[in-house]
Design a protein around this motif. Structure first.
Motif, PDB file in Angstrom:
ATOM      1  N   LYS A 182       0.914  -1.083  -0.114  1.00  0.00           N
ATOM      2  CA  LYS A 182      -0.071   0.099  -0.079  1.00  0.00           C
ATOM      3  C   LYS A 182       0.886   1.397   0.116  1.00  0.00           C
ATOM      4  O   LYS A 182       1.968   1.286   0.758  1.00  0.00           O
ATOM      5  N   THR A 183       0.512   2.323  -0.628  1.00  0.00           N
ATOM      6  CA  THR A 183       1.258   3.580  -0.641  1.00  0.00           C
ATOM      7  C   THR A 183       0.886   4.256   0.637  1.00  0.00           C
ATOM      8  O   THR A 183      -0.247   4.130   1.212  1.00  0.00           O
ATOM      9  N   LEU A 184       1.950   4.853   1.204  1.00  0.00           N
ATOM     10  CA  LEU A 184       1.960   5.532   2.560  1.00  0.00           C
ATOM     11  C   LEU A 184       1.704   7.002   2.175  1.00  0.00           C
ATOM     12  O   LEU A 184       1.814   7.548   1.123  1.00  0.00           O
ATOM     13  N   SER A 185       1.724   7.705   3.368  1.00  0.00           N
ATOM     14  CA  SER A 185       1.570   9.078   3.373  1.00  0.00           C
ATOM     15  C   SER A 185       2.860   9.895   2.646  1.00  0.00           C
ATOM     16  O   SER A 185       2.793  10.895   2.551  1.00  0.00           O
ATOM     17  N   TRP A 186       3.944   8.971   2.582  1.00  0.00           N
ATOM     18  CA  TRP A 186       5.020   9.352   2.226  1.00  0.00           C
ATOM     19  C   TRP A 186       6.076   8.668   1.120  1.00  0.00           C
ATOM     20  O   TRP A 186       7.018   9.096   0.595  1.00  0.00           O
ATOM     21  N   ALA A 187       5.285   7.594   0.517  1.00  0.00           N
ATOM     22  CA  ALA A 187       6.143   6.901  -0.220  1.00  0.00           C
ATOM     23  C   ALA A 187       4.964   6.000  -1.231  1.00  0.00           C
ATOM     24  O   ALA A 187       3.931   5.455  -0.644  1.00  0.00           O
ATOM     25  N   ASP A 188       5.164   5.855  -2.662  1.00  0.00           N
ATOM     26  CA  ASP A 188       4.366   5.245  -3.357  1.00  0.00           C
ATOM     27  C   ASP A 188       4.768   3.608  -3.460  1.00  0.00           C
ATOM     28  O   ASP A 188       5.763   3.252  -3.721  1.00  0.00           O
ATOM     29  N   SER A 189       3.958   2.832  -3.477  1.00  0.00           N
ATOM     30  CA  SER A 189       3.870   1.314  -3.708  1.00  0.00           C
ATOM     31  C   SER A 189       3.999   1.008  -4.989  1.00  0.00           C
ATOM     32  O   SER A 189       3.025   1.626  -5.909  1.00  0.00           O
ATOM     33  N   LYS A 195       0.724   8.464  -4.963  1.00  0.00           N
ATOM     34  CA  LYS A 195       0.011   9.709  -4.436  1.00  0.00           C
ATOM     35  C   LYS A 195       1.196  10.904  -4.497  1.00  0.00           C
ATOM     36  O   LYS A 195       1.017  11.976  -4.530  1.00  0.00           O
ATOM     37  N   HIS A 196       2.674  10.328  -4.677  1.00  0.00           N
ATOM     38  CA  HIS A 196       3.547  11.238  -4.669  1.00  0.00           C
ATOM     39  C   HIS A 196       4.682  11.429  -5.847  1.00  0.00           C
ATOM     40  O   HIS A 196       5.567  12.246  -5.742  1.00  0.00           O
ATOM     41  N   ASP A 197       4.105  10.808  -6.825  1.00  0.00           N
ATOM     42  CA  ASP A 197       5.337  10.347  -8.072  1.00  0.00           C
ATOM     43  C   ASP A 197       6.456   9.856  -7.344  1.00  0.00           C
ATOM     44  O   ASP A 197       7.630  10.515  -7.894  1.00  0.00           O
ATOM     45  N   GLY A 198       6.579   8.960  -6.408  1.00  0.00           N
ATOM     46  CA  GLY A 198       7.756   8.621  -5.666  1.00  0.00           C
ATOM     47  C   GLY A 198       7.795   8.839  -4.345  1.00  0.00           C
ATOM     48  O   GLY A 198       6.848   8.219  -3.541  1.00  0.00           O
ATOM     49  N   SER A 220      12.497  -3.283  -2.584  1.00  0.00           N
ATOM     50  CA  SER A 220      11.232  -4.125  -3.324  1.00  0.00           C
ATOM     51  C   SER A 220       9.941  -3.484  -2.701  1.00  0.00           C
ATOM     52  O   SER A 220       9.971  -2.830  -1.685  1.00  0.00           O
ATOM     53  N   HIS A 221       9.045  -3.838  -3.448  1.00  0.00           N
ATOM     54  CA  HIS A 221       7.682  -3.292  -3.313  1.00  0.00           C
ATOM     55  C   HIS A 221       7.422  -1.955  -3.480  1.00  0.00           C
ATOM     56  O   HIS A 221       6.175  -1.340  -3.311  1.00  0.00           O
ATOM     57  N   VAL A 222       8.291  -1.223  -3.866  1.00  0.00           N
ATOM     58  CA  VAL A 222       8.039   0.390  -4.207  1.00  0.00           C
ATOM     59  C   VAL A 222       7.901   0.840  -5.315  1.00  0.00           C
ATOM     60  O   VAL A 222       8.275  -0.034  -6.377  1.00  0.00           O
ATOM     61  N   SER A 223       7.449   1.751  -5.869  1.00  0.00           N
ATOM     62  CA  SER A 223       6.885   2.124  -7.158  1.00  0.00           C
ATOM     63  C   SER A 223       8.335   2.640  -7.926  1.00  0.00           C
ATOM     64  O   SER A 223       9.441   2.810  -7.278  1.00  0.00           O
ATOM     65  N   GLU A 224       8.317   2.420  -9.310  1.00  0.00           N
ATOM     66  CA  GLU A 224       9.500   2.735  -9.944  1.00  0.00           C
ATOM     67  C   GLU A 224      10.016   4.255  -9.657  1.00  0.00           C
ATOM     68  O   GLU A 224      11.166   4.666  -9.502  1.00  0.00           O
ATOM     69  N   ALA A 225       9.079   5.222  -9.531  1.00  0.00           N
ATOM     70  CA  ALA A 225       9.216   6.559  -9.225  1.00  0.00           C
ATOM     71  C   ALA A 225      10.003   6.582  -7.868  1.00  0.00           C
ATOM     72  O   ALA A 225      10.866   7.366  -7.525  1.00  0.00           O
ATOM     73  N   ALA A 226       9.510   5.725  -6.861  1.00  0.00           N
ATOM     74  CA  ALA A 226      10.060   5.830  -5.370  1.00  0.00           C
ATOM     75  C   ALA A 226      11.659   5.246  -5.685  1.00  0.00           C
ATOM     76  O   ALA A 226      12.434   5.697  -4.731  1.00  0.00           O
ATOM     77  N   MET A 227      11.650   4.159  -6.467  1.00  0.00           N
ATOM     78  CA  MET A 227      13.031   3.556  -6.328  1.00  0.00           C
ATOM     79  C   MET A 227      14.038   4.810  -7.005  1.00  0.00           C
ATOM     80  O   MET A 227      15.236   4.891  -6.504  1.00  0.00           O
ATOM     81  N   MET A 228      13.472   5.555  -8.176  1.00  0.00           N
ATOM     82  CA  MET A 228      14.360   6.598  -8.614  1.00  0.00           C
ATOM     83  C   MET A 228      14.758   7.683  -7.591  1.00  0.00           C
ATOM     84  O   MET A 228      15.825   8.383  -7.371  1.00  0.00           O
ATOM     85  N   ASP A 229      13.714   8.379  -6.975  1.00  0.00           N
ATOM     86  CA  ASP A 229      13.784   9.241  -5.866  1.00  0.00           C
ATOM     87  C   ASP A 229      14.911   8.699  -4.840  1.00  0.00           C
ATOM     88  O   ASP A 229      15.587   9.564  -4.226  1.00  0.00           O
ATOM     89  N   ALA A 230      14.774   7.451  -4.403  1.00  0.00           N
ATOM     90  CA  ALA A 230      15.568   6.935  -3.170  1.00  0.00           C
ATOM     91  C   ALA A 230      16.890   6.976  -3.796  1.00  0.00           C
ATOM     92  O   ALA A 230      17.890   7.277  -3.023  1.00  0.00           O
ATOM     93  N   LEU A 231      17.454   6.407  -5.108  1.00  0.00           N
ATOM     94  CA  LEU A 231      18.572   6.356  -5.679  1.00  0.00           C
ATOM     95  C   LEU A 231      19.277   7.659  -5.692  1.00  0.00           C
ATOM     96  O   LEU A 231      20.440   7.966  -5.521  1.00  0.00           O
TER      97      LEU A 231
END
Length: 424
Positions: A182-189, A195-198, A220-231
């Motif tokens: 599930k998407t959180l208030s701060w990170a997309d699944s 909700k956040h584009d990452g 693992s489990h996060v959206s592609e945009a969240a992967m990119m933001d984290a990197l």
């Protein structure tokens, strides 16, 4: 000279025989796993303890769990005997709790899962050892014990609080998967509406704080945009604790090539999963077809569940699910190697968190067979040792080195109780 050439040709012919090639692959794999036992990225035994015995483990025998099958539920995939057979020398135990829980309840439940996992480890001191550092892992493996590390699966486990994150680290958690389903208030699944584009601003601070304290960021489990933001934010290597390659199987839980190409610069690894629906495209398509057929039948026969069930059983009989194999899992390893390189591969089975592994790897005993398959594909002993545990060791040491380099950095602070929704 003629005799020499004949002898050479005969030797080459013998060595090229299927039996000799098999023996060579088996010896290469065995040597690699003896030198560097598997350090697995994700095992869900803790949630099995919660769901099967309510975390009351006094009468639970983890030496042998083959007798844990019940009506409608298969036996567990893991126990001490089978982990030994599978050449597992270090294990990330997932202290997962459901993402459906309200965050305060999720925080409590995560603490309970940390507690039961520590209690399980303590019950078997000759076989398991709690590991909080890379040195602890080396020490445990050298002593013949299974180095046991704790990983949180989903940011709901910290209740949107960096203070809770830090306290989870103090309790022993050494990685956190930023989201679960599930998407959180701060990170997309990866498997929920974004909700956040990452990651939003708080989500990026979560990554920064995890780096600062030495908790590995699991994507693992996060959206592609969240992967990119984290990197973009990460200063230490990231991990994918149990994911495949999306170019091989199109499931959104898998890692796309544009992320794989960034791993060498970051130093991170993809710990390739064994879950059949993530590694076998035909099986993924079959599952989607079945969902569609069930929806069609419900639309055709509203209010007639028995008819829907009977018709769906008929469809199942006529549309047998494809089989997932060890070769399918090896294909994902090949792809990660081809795109990111041999230094960026690990193993993350997801046992006890799925119905079964591929044929030949149904439980944790199957890792040696996977390594034989890789050896047959030309992976050297050095390559196999990197995949089994040396890459994961490098990642953990790099994360610890980053912590040492920022020892004077102060914690990131937020006012207590401040909402994280909508932050950009």
């Amino acid at each position: 000279m003629r005799r020499f050439l004949l002898a050479t040709a005969t030797t080459a012919l013998v060595m090229s025989s299927p039996t000799m090639a098999q023996d060579s692959a088996e010896s290469t794999a065995a040597a690699a796993l003896d030198a560097a036992p598997v350090w697995d990225g994700h095992n869900d035994v803790p949630i099995q303890l919660r769901s099967r015995v309510g975390n009351v483990i006094d009468g639970f025998d983890f030496r042998d769990t083959l007798d844990t099958a019940t009506a409608g539920r298969s036996a567990m995939h893991s126990d001490l005997v089978r982990l030994r057979e599978g050449k597992v020398g270090a294990q990330w135990w997932s202290v997962y709790v459901s993402a459906d829980l309200p965050e305060p309840e999720a925080v409590q439940a995560t603490v309970e899962q940390i507690d039961v996992t520590k209690r399980l480890i303590a019950r078997y001191p000759d076989d398991m050892q709690l590991a909080l550092t890379a040195d602890d892992v080396e020490e445990a493996m050298a002593a013949g014990r299974i180095a046991s590390l704790l990983g949180m699966e989903g940011g709901h486990s910290i209740g949107s609080s960096l203070a809770v994150l830090r306290q989870m680290y103090d309790l022993g958690a050494r990685y956190m998967t930023l989201t679960h389903g599930k998407t959180l208030s701060w990170a997309d699944s990866a498997t929920d509406a974004p909700k956040h584009d990452g990651l939003n601003a708080f989500g990026m601070d979560v990554v920064r704080e995890m780096n600062r304290i030495g908790m590995l960021v699991d994507l693992s489990h996060v959206s592609e945009a969240a992967m990119m933001d984290a990197l973009d934010v990460a200063q230490a290597p990231v991990i994918f604790s149990h994911s495949g390659a999306r170019a091989v199987t199109g499931h959104l839980r898998n890692v796309p090539d544009n992320v794989l190409t960034r791993l060498p610069a970051n130093g991170g690894i993809v710990m390739v999963v064994a879950l059949p629906w993530f590694i076998t495209e035909d099986l993924r398509q079959h599952a989607a077809d079945r969902v569609a057929e069930e929806a069609r039948l419900k639309a055709l026969y509203p209010g007639l569940p028995d008819t829907v069930e009977a018709q769906l059983a008929k469809w199942d009989a006529e549309n047998r699910a494809p089989v997932s194999t060890i070769s399918d899992m090896a294909d994902h390893i090949d792809h990660v190697r081809d795109v990111a390189g041999i230094d960026h591969i690990g193993i993350g089975g997801d046992y006890d968190g799925m119905p079964t592994g591929p044929v030949g790897m149904e439980d944790v005993t199957g890792y040696p067979a996977l390594f034989v398959e890789l050896a047959k594909r030309g992976y050297s002993q050095d390559d196999l040792e990197k995949i089994s545990s040396r890459n994961m060791m490098r990642v953990m040491r790099a994360a610890e080195a980053y912590v040492a380099s920022v020892a004077s950095m102060t914690p990131i602070e937020y006012p207590a109780g401040e909402a994280r929704d909508g932050e950009e």
